[in-house]
Design a protein around this motif. Structure first.
Motif, PDB file in Angstrom:
ATOM      1  N   SER A  40    -100.133  37.535  -4.298  1.00 34.67           N
ATOM      2  CA  SER A  40     -98.951  36.851  -3.765  1.00 34.67           C
ATOM      3  C   SER A  40     -98.248  37.755  -2.747  1.00 34.67           C
ATOM      4  O   SER A  40     -98.266  38.984  -2.853  1.00 34.67           O
ATOM      5  CB  SER A  40     -97.992  36.504  -4.909  1.00 34.67           C
ATOM      6  OG  SER A  40     -96.780  36.008  -4.414  1.00 34.67           O
ATOM      7  N   ASN A  41     -97.582  37.132  -1.755  1.00 30.71           N
ATOM      8  CA  ASN A  41     -96.830  37.890  -0.751  1.00 30.71           C
ATOM      9  C   ASN A  41     -95.408  38.192  -1.214  1.00 30.71           C
ATOM     10  O   ASN A  41     -94.664  38.906  -0.527  1.00 30.71           O
ATOM     11  CB  ASN A  41     -96.771  37.094   0.562  1.00 30.71           C
ATOM     12  CG  ASN A  41     -98.150  36.939   1.175  1.00 30.71           C
ATOM     13  OD1 ASN A  41     -98.980  37.844   1.064  1.00 30.71           O
ATOM     14  ND2 ASN A  41     -98.395  35.803   1.833  1.00 30.71           N
ATOM     15  N   SER A  42     -95.009  37.593  -2.345  1.00 29.54           N
ATOM     16  CA  SER A  42     -93.648  37.801  -2.821  1.00 29.54           C
ATOM     17  C   SER A  42     -93.453  39.229  -3.330  1.00 29.54           C
ATOM     18  O   SER A  42     -94.353  39.841  -3.912  1.00 29.54           O
ATOM     19  CB  SER A  42     -93.342  36.803  -3.938  1.00 29.54           C
ATOM     20  OG  SER A  42     -92.085  37.064  -4.505  1.00 29.54           O
ATOM     21  N   GLU A  43     -92.232  39.774  -3.118  1.00 33.00           N
ATOM     22  CA  GLU A  43     -91.886  41.116  -3.602  1.00 33.00           C
ATOM     23  C   GLU A  43     -90.805  41.064  -4.680  1.00 33.00           C
ATOM     24  O   GLU A  43     -90.317  42.090  -5.133  1.00 33.00           O
ATOM     25  CB  GLU A  43     -91.397  41.986  -2.425  1.00 33.00           C
ATOM     26  CG  GLU A  43     -92.473  42.247  -1.376  1.00 33.00           C
ATOM     27  CD  GLU A  43     -91.970  43.121  -0.233  1.00 33.00           C
ATOM     28  OE1 GLU A  43     -90.732  43.220  -0.096  1.00 33.00           O
ATOM     29  OE2 GLU A  43     -92.777  43.709   0.489  1.00 33.00           O
ATOM     30  N   MET A  44     -90.443  39.847  -5.087  1.00 29.41           N
ATOM     31  CA  MET A  44     -89.355  39.671  -6.043  1.00 29.41           C
ATOM     32  C   MET A  44     -89.840  39.838  -7.482  1.00 29.41           C
ATOM     33  O   MET A  44     -90.839  39.243  -7.884  1.00 29.41           O
ATOM     34  CB  MET A  44     -88.718  38.288  -5.886  1.00 29.41           C
ATOM     35  CG  MET A  44     -87.945  38.132  -4.595  1.00 29.41           C
ATOM     36  SD  MET A  44     -86.495  39.202  -4.574  1.00 29.41           S
ATOM     37  CE  MET A  44     -85.811  38.789  -2.973  1.00 29.41           C
ATOM     38  N   ILE A  45     -89.107  40.668  -8.235  1.00 30.30           N
ATOM     39  CA  ILE A  45     -89.330  40.816  -9.669  1.00 30.30           C
ATOM     40  C   ILE A  45     -88.179  40.100 -10.366  1.00 30.30           C
ATOM     41  O   ILE A  45     -87.013  40.369 -10.083  1.00 30.30           O
ATOM     42  CB  ILE A  45     -89.389  42.289 -10.080  1.00 30.30           C
ATOM     43  CG1 ILE A  45     -90.608  42.970  -9.427  1.00 30.30           C
ATOM     44  CG2 ILE A  45     -89.467  42.424 -11.595  1.00 30.30           C
ATOM     45  CD1 ILE A  45     -90.709  44.447  -9.708  1.00 30.30           C
TER      46      ILE A  45
END
Length: 1269
Positions: A662-667
């Motif tokens: 995934s390209n998301s960086e959100m935890i």
């Protein structure tokens, strides 16, 4: 051999003709060929023509016929050469057509084929189409093609020199006959004729289903028109060819002549003398019919007719009439009458079953007993007979009348079914001993009626009284009153509860059905069992009355967590509160209501426990997202997930990381708010330790933020990707904050800051405004006018001034809110005045206005008015429970927006609060009231924060807005409606209640069915409630009327009918019973196959309709009881034709004469015996009709059999002449080779005499002669 052996040789009578043939595709093809003179072919004798067709020689046919006396038997045998002609030894001469010595050509017999060929000739004067130039073309050709397509026959047309038309038709026999009919009707001129026969003979010409008429038309190639039954004319019209007309006329007259032989005679005899003519059991009339061979129809006693009908041959009918009149005159002269009084109730005993007693008295004494009709009140019975025998008959009548008695036994109606027993077992013990005694139980009456022979009735009465006394001594009953809404719960699922009570206490419990609307439950059985069952049922009812149902509002997203995997969590709750039933809504319904039902105290405890569970879930559902660079995710997870597990366990939170691809960086961190913040700080600390992360704030005017972000974040995303994935955070839109935060590695942050500032400067430059120039193009005069107008406008623009106004900073936000909507409205209204407010950080109160002087002044004045309004604004609170807030807002906030516009006020709704009062996620609610554990008891007089709506504006406007808000608060009223009517109010799939809700703009809440509550809640605006309530009550009144009507329609009536009559009452495919049901508007139920009361028919409907339907059924039964059965002898060869295809013929006869026909089965003793059952007069008519049909069909059978007997075999006339009567001698020939050589006939089983193909055989000299090669 004469010239006749070559009949088709061309001569002077032969012409060349055009022939047209149609192939399978319907295309016509022309060929030229020779046609003989029509006089020699078409008009030749039919036998000679047949000889030509079969290949026989005229000479041979003639010689066979010439010597009818015949010579010796020896000479009649064919010679060997005739039977087996030798093959030709040399070829025929090509010149001419000399006679061949080869006899194969003359004696060859054609193979038997299903294809036949016939030739028809149409003379010139009878042709419809006489245009010689268009032979085979035009309309004539089209007709021929159409005939071939319709019939499947093949047609060939040829025209002789006399212009007559010859048509050869080939095909199957049926196809040829149909084609012949079409040819005659369409290619030949038609003539018409009429024939007069009696009207009653027309049906014999038509035949069964018109078959006789069709056969006649095909046979004669004519069209026969018979007048309709309602037409008084007796003329039958025939159209066709002259030959066909004569043939059809002859056939019709022949049919009529056959019917003239029969006669019908009617004799009027007084009704009272009919029994003497019929005799006891119809013996006299039966002997009369057997002796005379006629049919004598005497009307039955129930039919008030004096006419006796005799049918048959004329002489036999006259003989029967004489015999009847003789009996009549004798009885009229010798008989006298005596009248006696007998009770009306005893008349049926005098009559006996099916009138057998009357017949018995007539047989014994010769006296006729006349009984008055049932509908008559007369009790007088008349005896008619010879004086000497009247005394004996009178004794018989009194004996029969007094042979039966009627009695009754007192028994409570509730004991009747125990007296009868299961499937009538108890009663059967009595009736088996005394089968002639009839025992009748009447529902609702405390007595049992007995009817039977006098000597038996007393014994049965004593037995019944003993049974009743025994049951009364050991049986008891009790009645309890229970609200109908609890009845279904007492019964239980599938009757589990009530069946358990019945089996346990050995009692019978009757719970009234819903439609009776009764609360009385009856218990019957032994006294102890009745009392125990009564106690248990009352306890169950008491427990149900103490039950309570409570609805809890729990958001659907928590339902799955409360239930747990495989229901583990909810099982723990149910185990803790076993008496409480917990129902969750179906996930597809998207409902938040969880229903609790059970004892009041247990429901309250369970409700508090579940509120606690929900509060914990809400508290643990706080969520926060943390942006962490993708390359550091693996460090946060740690080796084997050590780091992430440790953070989860220590902070008690749920941490979700995006997938690797995934390209998301959100935890995402989920749990309690404090725990989530702790987990967030620990994760950020790990990132800072791993990289040189810095955070920089950049000030960029907020008006440029949207352009820097770009469409869907395109610009800002490109900067972040270009600068190593830094994070750039813009403030929320409309906040007025100019600070943009950049976070990431130091070098990348600096690079991103420079790019962001550069882009902002570029955007600022592009938004610079310059003054445009104007050019006018047109005629000189128009340009001058436009220039003057423009100069005036420019002069006004030159009058641009800049002014200032002081505005308290607290009011700045009002003007710049909603993207400066107020400022845009000012600019639009006052000539584009530009209003500039100072930056928020400067805390300045100086506002600049720039524009035309007049516009600036007007805008300034307007702004001062707005400021005055803002200074005069008050803040007012309106307390409305939060559960109504969504209703106040309306769809998409339309209602609140309308109030805001109408009253020029600002309205702010509160956030929803948790148990501690802090705004957070939605919590579980029960009926709109926030649930949760409160540390301190809340003051009921202090409104909750979540219920307070804040309004700001002028005082008077706020007050008006508050009134408008309160007017929108929905209120509820309860309407009491009987539980039984709820499902009718709801309607099919909720259509009824939806219609009312739409019509009155309210919400109508009907309680769940298992609550069985009578209260319906209506919620909505006060103005709509009264209308809705009145509409609901009106609907209730309609339903009550319908319910009363249903109660009236549920009247039940039982009629006793012998099961053997049931099929007749039902009728074919239910036609009779359907007509009774429809005519009287009732439901009629016949007993099931295994039902104990097979003779009981139940009628349900209005009382008057049920009684009339019963009378209609009784009338049918009476009519059936009067029916008689008679046997008629019909030749078994015609049975199949009378029955017809699939029984169509027999059904038609039964429907026409209202009788039943029974044909013998295969293997019956008398295969010709047919039984006719029905009313006597109809039976006679049906028998007459059957006999007529037998005559008609039998003539066809005899004709076909005679044809078969005289049909000559295939092979021609010569063979027929040679055949001699007597035993067959096989095939014998004279002058055979073996006879000349004194040798025996060849052995056909010998392989030498008759070798098989391919088998080598040694040459052998024989008298057969040398072999020819």
């Amino acid at each position: 051999m004469p010239e006749a052996s070559a009949p088709y040789r061309a001569d002077r009578n032969t012409i060349t003709s055009k022939s047209w043939q149609a192939d399978a595709d319907g295309q016509l093809h022309r060929t030229d060929y020779l046609v003989t003179d029509p006089l020699t072919v078409s008009h030749s004798d039919s036998e000679i023509f047949n000889e030509h067709r079969s290949g026989l020689l005229l000479e041979q046919a003639g010689s066979s016929i010439a010597d009818p006396s015949g010579s010796s038997e020896e000479e009649a045998l064919p010679t060997y050469k005739d039977a087996f002609p030798p093959l030709p030894e040399k070829a025929e001469s090509p010149e001419g057509a000399p006679e061949s010595s080869n006899a194969w050509a003359s004696k060859l017999r054609p193979l038997k084929s299903s294809v036949v060929t016939q030739v028809f000739h149409v003379p010139l004067e009878e042709r419809k189409y006489k245009d010689i130039n268009q032979f085979g073309e035009g309309e004539q050709g089209k007709i021929c093609v159409d005939i071939m397509q319709k019939t499947g026959a093949h047609l060939e047309l040829s025209m002789a020199k006399d212009q007559g038309l010859s048509i050869m038709v080939s095909g199957k026999m049926d196809a040829v006959m149909k084609a012949r009919k079409e040819i005659v009707s369409r290619l030949q001129t038609q003539a018409t004729a009429t024939v007069a026969i009696p009207k009653e003979h027309h049906r014999f010409v038509i035949g069964k289903n018109g078959e006789k008429l069709q056969e006649l038309e095909l046979k004669t190639a004519t069209k026969i028109q018979i007048p309709r039954p309602d037409d008084t004319s007796n003329l039958i019209k025939i159209s066709g060819t002259k030959e066909g007309l004569e043939k059809a006329r002859h056939e019709i007259l022949l049919i009529s002549a056959e019917q003239d032989k029969r006669a019908v005679e009617r004799v009027n005899i007084d009704k009272v003398y009919h029994p003497f003519i019929t005799g006891a059991y119809n013996k006299v009339v039966g002997e009369m019919m057997q002796e005379t061979g006629t049919r004598v129809n005497v009307p039955p006693p129930s039919v008030n007719k004096t006419e006796i009908v005799i049918t048959g041959e004329k002489e036999q009918v006259a003989q029967a009439v004489v015999m009847i009149k003789k009996i009549y005159e004798e009885k009229k002269k010798n008989t006298t009458t005596i009248a006696v009084e007998v009770k009306k109730s005893q008349h049926k005993y005098v009559i006996g079953p099916k009138g057998n007693t009357l017949q018995e008295i007539l047989e014994k004494t010769g006296v006729s007993v006349e009984i008055p009709p049932f509908d008559s009140s007369s009790e007088t019975i008349i005896l008619r007979g010879e004086p000497a025998r009247l005394g004996q008959a009178l004794t018989e009548v009194y004996a029969k009348a007094n042979s039966y008695a009627v009695s009754s036994v007192s028994a409570p109606s509730w004991l009747h079914r125990f007296i009868i027993g299961k499937k009538g077992q108890n009663l059967a013990k009595v009736t088996q001993q005394m089968p002639k005694v009839h025992i009748e139980f009447t529902e609702g009456e405390d007595k049992i009626s007995l009817e039977g022979p006098t000597k038996d009735i007393q014994l049965v009465q004593s037995q019944m009284e003993a049974i009743v006394m025994d049951l009364v001594s050991r049986m008891d009953y009790a009645e309890i009153s229970v609200d109908p809404k609890f009845h279904r719960h007492l019964i239980g699922k599938g009757g589990a509860n009530i069946n358990r009570i019945k089996d346990q206490h050995k009692v019978s419990v009757r719970i009234p059905p819903d439609h009776e609307n009764s609360n009385l439950i009856r218990i019957e059985g032994n006294p102890q069992g009745v009392q125990e069952a009564k106690k248990e049922l009352l306890e169950l009812a008491s427990r149900m009355e103490n039950e309570r149902t409570k609805d809890m509002i729990i958001e659907q997203r928590f339902h799955r967590a409360i239930i747990g995997q495989k229901g583990e969590n909810i099982k723990e709750v149910r185990d803790k509160f076993p008496e409480v039933i917990i129902n969750f809504p179906d996930p597809a319904q998207k409902s938040d209501i969880v229903q609790l039902r059970g004892p009041r105290n247990e429901v309250e405890k369970c409700s508090k426990f579940m509120q606690k569970i929900v509060a914990e879930m809400v508290e643990n559902s706080f969520s926060v997202s943390v942006p962490i660079f993708k390359q550091f995710h693996k460090n946060i997870i740690g080796k084997g997930g050590v780091n992430i597990k440790k953070i989860r366990e220590e902070t008690n939170t749920k941490i979700d990381l995006p997938a690797e691809n995934s390209n998301s960086e959100m935890i995402i961190i989920t749990g309690k708010k404090a725990n989530c913040e702790a987990a967030k700080n620990r994760i950020l600390a790990i990132q800072k330790e791993l990289a040189n992360i810095t955070e920089v704030d950049v000030s960029i005017p907020s008006k440029l933020h949207n352009s820097l972000i770009g469409s869907k974040g395109r610009f800002v995303r490109s900067i972040m990707e270009e600068c190593g994935g830094v994070h750039i955070h813009f403030p929320s839109e409309g906040s007025g904050i100019d600070t943009v935060t950049i976070r990431g590695p130091a070098e990348d942050v600096d690079k991103a800051r420079k790019q962001l500032l550069s882009l902002a400067e570029e955007k600022q430059t592009k938004s610079h405004t310059v003054e445009p120039s104007s050019h006018c193009v047109g005629t000189e005069e128009a340009v001058r006018d436009a220039a003057k107008e423009l100069e005036g406008l420019i002069k006004n623009l030159d009058n641009v001034v800049e002014d200032f106004i002081t505005v308290d900073p607290k009011h700045h936000r009002y003007f710049v809110a909603r993207r400066g909507q107020v400022l845009r409205d000012l600019a639009d209204e006052y000539g584009g005045v530009m209003v500039s407010f100072p930056r928020t950080a400067s805390q300045s109160d100086k506002v600049t206005l720039k524009g035309a002087k007049e516009c600036v002044e007007a805008a300034k004045k307007r702004m001062q008015e707005i400021i005055e309004d803002l200074d005069a604004q008050v803040r007012m609170e309106c307390v409305i429970p939060q559960k109504f807030h969504r209703s106040l807002m309306g769809p998409k906030g339309s209602r609140i927006q309308q109030i805001t516009r109408d009253h020029n006020v600002q309205i702010k709704f509160p956030d929803r609060e948790d148990a501690q009062g802090s705004p957070t996620e939605p919590v579980a609610q029960e009926n709109g009231v926030t649930n949760g554990e409160e540390k301190e008891p809340a003051d009921p007089d202090v409104p909750k924060k979540c219920d307070i709506i804040v309004l700001s504006g002028r005082k008077e406007r706020c007050e008006a807005a508050v009134e408008a808000l309160k007017a929108l608060v929905p209120v509820s009223i309860d309407v009491e409606v009987s539980y039984e009517l709820h499902r009718y109010i709801i309607g099919q799939k909720g259509s009824g209640i939806r219609k009312m809700m739409d019509e009155y703009e309210v919400n109508i809440q009907v309680p769940a069915p298992d609550l069985q509550s009578d209260i319906i809640s209506i919620t909505g605006l006060a103005s709509n409630l009264e209308r809705a309530k009145e509409g609901l009550l009106e609907r209730v009144r309609e339903l009550q009327l319908e319910q009363q009507d249903r109660a009236l329609r549920s009247f039940k009536l039982t009629i006793t009918v012998d099961p053997k009559y049931h099929p007749k009452i039902i009728g074919r495919k239910g036609a009779v019973i359907t007509q009774i049901r429809t005519e009287h508007d009732v439901n009629i139920q016949f007993p099931e196959r295994n039902h104990e009361d097979q003779d009981q028919i139940t009628i349900t409907g209005y009382e008057s309709n049920a009684v009339s339907a019963r009378d209609a059924i009784q009338a049918i039964v009476d009519e059936l009881e009067e029916m008689v059965s008679e046997d008629v002898t019909l030749d078994s060869r015609v049975h199949a034709r009378i029955i017809g295809a699939r029984g169509k013929g027999i059904r038609k006869i039964m429907d026409e004469f209202k009788v039943d026909l029974k044909f013998p089965q295969s293997g019956a003793a008398d295969p010709n015996m047919v039984t006719v059952t029905g009313r006597p007069e109809l039976v006679d008519e049906a028998i007459d009709h059957l006999l007529n049909l037998e005559e008609e069909y039998l003539s066809d059978v005899v004709e076909n059999e005679s044809k078969q007997a005289y049909t000559k075999p295939r092979g021609g006339a010569a063979t027929a002449v040679e055949e001699q009567p007597g035993a067959s001698k096989g095939f014998v020939v004279r002058d055979a080779p073996w006879a000349a050589a004194c040798e025996k006939a060849p052995d056909m089983s010998s392989s030498e005499d008759f070798p098989s193909f391919g088998a080598p055989v040694a040459p052998k000299a024989s008298p057969w002669g040398p072999k020819r090669f």
